[in-house]
Design a protein around this motif. Structure first.
Motif, PDB file in Angstrom:
ATOM      1  N   PHE A  25      37.510  15.827 -25.507  1.00 53.28           N
ATOM      2  CA  PHE A  25      38.610  15.705 -24.874  1.00 53.28           C
ATOM      3  C   PHE A  25      38.244  14.901 -23.601  1.00 53.28           C
ATOM      4  O   PHE A  25      38.961  14.066 -23.181  1.00 53.28           O
ATOM      5  CB  PHE A  25      39.609  16.754 -24.855  1.00 53.28           C
ATOM      6  N   GLU A  26      37.407  15.700 -22.841  1.00 58.12           N
ATOM      7  CA  GLU A  26      37.179  15.321 -21.612  1.00 58.12           C
ATOM      8  C   GLU A  26      36.340  14.013 -21.288  1.00 58.12           C
ATOM      9  O   GLU A  26      36.809  13.224 -20.556  1.00 58.12           O
ATOM     10  CB  GLU A  26      36.487  16.483 -20.800  1.00 58.12           C
ATOM     11  N   LYS A  27      35.324  14.048 -22.013  1.00 59.28           N
ATOM     12  CA  LYS A  27      34.524  12.731 -21.867  1.00 59.28           C
ATOM     13  C   LYS A  27      35.179  11.384 -22.490  1.00 59.28           C
ATOM     14  O   LYS A  27      34.537  10.233 -22.150  1.00 59.28           O
ATOM     15  CB  LYS A  27      33.050  13.113 -22.683  1.00 59.28           C
ATOM     16  N   SER A  28      35.936  11.612 -23.243  1.00 61.58           N
ATOM     17  CA  SER A  28      36.746  10.476 -23.955  1.00 61.58           C
ATOM     18  C   SER A  28      37.542   9.864 -22.830  1.00 61.58           C
ATOM     19  O   SER A  28      38.106   8.688 -23.187  1.00 61.58           O
ATOM     20  CB  SER A  28      37.465  10.768 -25.214  1.00 61.58           C
ATOM     21  N   ARG A  29      37.777  10.301 -21.831  1.00 63.03           N
ATOM     22  CA  ARG A  29      38.611   9.944 -20.650  1.00 63.03           C
ATOM     23  C   ARG A  29      37.805   9.195 -19.690  1.00 63.03           C
ATOM     24  O   ARG A  29      38.418   8.728 -18.494  1.00 63.03           O
ATOM     25  CB  ARG A  29      39.437  11.185 -20.311  1.00 63.03           C
ATOM     26  N   ILE A  30      36.637   9.378 -19.796  1.00 64.10           N
ATOM     27  CA  ILE A  30      35.828   8.568 -18.565  1.00 64.10           C
ATOM     28  C   ILE A  30      35.290   7.303 -19.299  1.00 64.10           C
ATOM     29  O   ILE A  30      34.840   7.367 -20.339  1.00 64.10           O
ATOM     30  CB  ILE A  30      34.992   9.598 -17.772  1.00 64.10           C
ATOM     31  N   SER A  31      34.567   6.653 -18.206  1.00 62.78           N
ATOM     32  CA  SER A  31      34.024   5.327 -18.809  1.00 62.78           C
ATOM     33  C   SER A  31      32.709   5.619 -19.606  1.00 62.78           C
ATOM     34  O   SER A  31      31.919   6.616 -19.419  1.00 62.78           O
ATOM     35  CB  SER A  31      33.703   4.330 -17.631  1.00 62.78           C
ATOM     36  N   LEU A  32      32.133   4.424 -20.294  1.00 58.02           N
ATOM     37  CA  LEU A  32      30.799   4.789 -20.707  1.00 58.02           C
ATOM     38  C   LEU A  32      29.747   4.890 -19.682  1.00 58.02           C
ATOM     39  O   LEU A  32      28.579   5.494 -19.765  1.00 58.02           O
ATOM     40  CB  LEU A  32      30.838   3.775 -21.792  1.00 58.02           C
ATOM     41  N   GLN A  33      29.808   4.008 -18.501  1.00 59.62           N
ATOM     42  CA  GLN A  33      28.821   4.077 -17.482  1.00 59.62           C
ATOM     43  C   GLN A  33      28.797   5.216 -16.845  1.00 59.62           C
ATOM     44  O   GLN A  33      27.547   5.590 -16.338  1.00 59.62           O
ATOM     45  CB  GLN A  33      29.413   2.983 -16.524  1.00 59.62           C
ATOM     46  N   THR A  34      29.578   6.124 -16.727  1.00 56.88           N
ATOM     47  CA  THR A  34      29.666   7.246 -15.954  1.00 56.88           C
ATOM     48  C   THR A  34      29.307   8.672 -17.224  1.00 56.88           C
ATOM     49  O   THR A  34      29.399   9.897 -16.413  1.00 56.88           O
ATOM     50  CB  THR A  34      30.866   7.818 -15.377  1.00 56.88           C
TER      51      THR A  34
END
Length: 305
Positions: A168-177
């Motif tokens: 849930f949390e990581k799918s909301r941030i960009s691949l680069q981060t």
């Protein structure tokens, strides 16, 4: 030998030890090289030997990365490869792991800077991780099934602080981060498996990503003042007694990872086309479980102002 001759030899030996000029002149007359020149000759031979070995390793590195698609970092990768093999020859496992990981890190970060790959992954996080398998039909990237999402596969576990799933949390941030190991798993899925994993591929996916994670942990082995967490301690205690085996295991994983990138790189346009044809699926936050409905008796009292 006659005692007088032995006595003469002893005197000459003492003179050579006490008088440098006498030693040099005697060696000159006998056509014998000095001890220092013999040593330097040995050193010269060693230098020639090392040069030849390094030349061979450099050639192997050039061949290993010959058709690597990210040409801008090719020289860096070749340099790290040469260092890696040098550390392996010296049985320096910690620095071997570090220089090996630096190759993986360099190519991973460069790939994750690509907007195309970032757009693909972020569009597909919420879609099913596995293709739908139907008898008599060829599996297709646009035929997927199940509730187990790509994000759940790539970002397992929960965030201890928030209680939310990592998916849930990581799918909301960009691949680069994303964290380094999350980027690496992403490359394995999207370029290695070309986003076409079947549920039967799960064990092989876990095997290679686990070894990549071992390399990630072992890169810190030689850092001074670095306090090891329990995970690192467990990893080191498993690997160090078998490091002769893990030299080759880790080299095999590096070769596999590079092949994933070489093969998957050409597939990015097709992945891009597919991702543009689908809607982005957001992953919902986990909802609190409702155990049951509580009925309050009406006793005529006001409970709220």
């Amino acid at each position: 030998m006659d005692d007088k001759l032995m006595s003469t030899i002893d005197k000459i030996t003492r003179l050579t030890q006490q008088n440098t000029e006498f030693d040099m002149e005697l060696r000159k007359r006998l056509n014998v090289a000095s001890a220092n020149s013999v040593l330097s000759e040995d050193e010269r031979i060693n230098q020639i030997y090392e040069y030849c070995i390094e030349k061979i390793i450099k050639q192997q590195a050039d061949e290993f990365y010959a058709d690597f698609p990210l040409q801008s970092i090719k020289d860096i990768l070749i340099g790290d490869f040469v260092r890696m093999e040098s550390f392996r020859r010296k049985d320096n496992f910690g620095d071997f792991c570090l220089s090996l990981y630096q190759q993986i890190e360099c190519m991973t970060n460069k790939l994750c800077e690509k907007k195309e790959l970032s757009d693909i992954t972020e569009k597909m996080w919420g879609h099913p991780a596995y293709l739908k398998i139907e008898k008599g039909k060829e599996p297709s990237i646009d035929s997927r099934s199940g509730d187990y999402t790509i994000a759940s596969l790539l970002f397992p576990g929960n965030n201890r602080q928030s209680g939310n799933t990592n998916a849930f949390e990581k799918s909301r941030i960009s691949l680069q981060t994303q964290y380094a190991i999350d980027k690496i798993r992403t490359i394995v899925y999207f370029l290695g498996y070309k986003a076409k994993m079947k549920s039967s591929d799960y064990d092989s996916f876990v095997e290679i990503t686990s070894l990549l994670n071992d390399i990630y942990q072992c890169r810190n082995m030689n850092h001074r003042g670095n306090s090891q967490n329990q995970w690192e301690k467990d990893t080191f205690s498993k690997i160090i007694p078998l490091k002769s085996l893990y030299y080759f295991k880790f080299l095999g994983v590096l070769a596999q990872y590079v092949e994933y990138i070489k093969e998957g790189w050409r597939y990015i346009p097709e992945l891009k086309k597919y991702s543009e044809s689908i809607e982005k699926q957001k992953i919902s936050a986990p909802q609190p479980k409702v155990l049951g409905k509580i009925e309050l008796k009406d006793d005529g009292k006001k409970r709220f102002k």
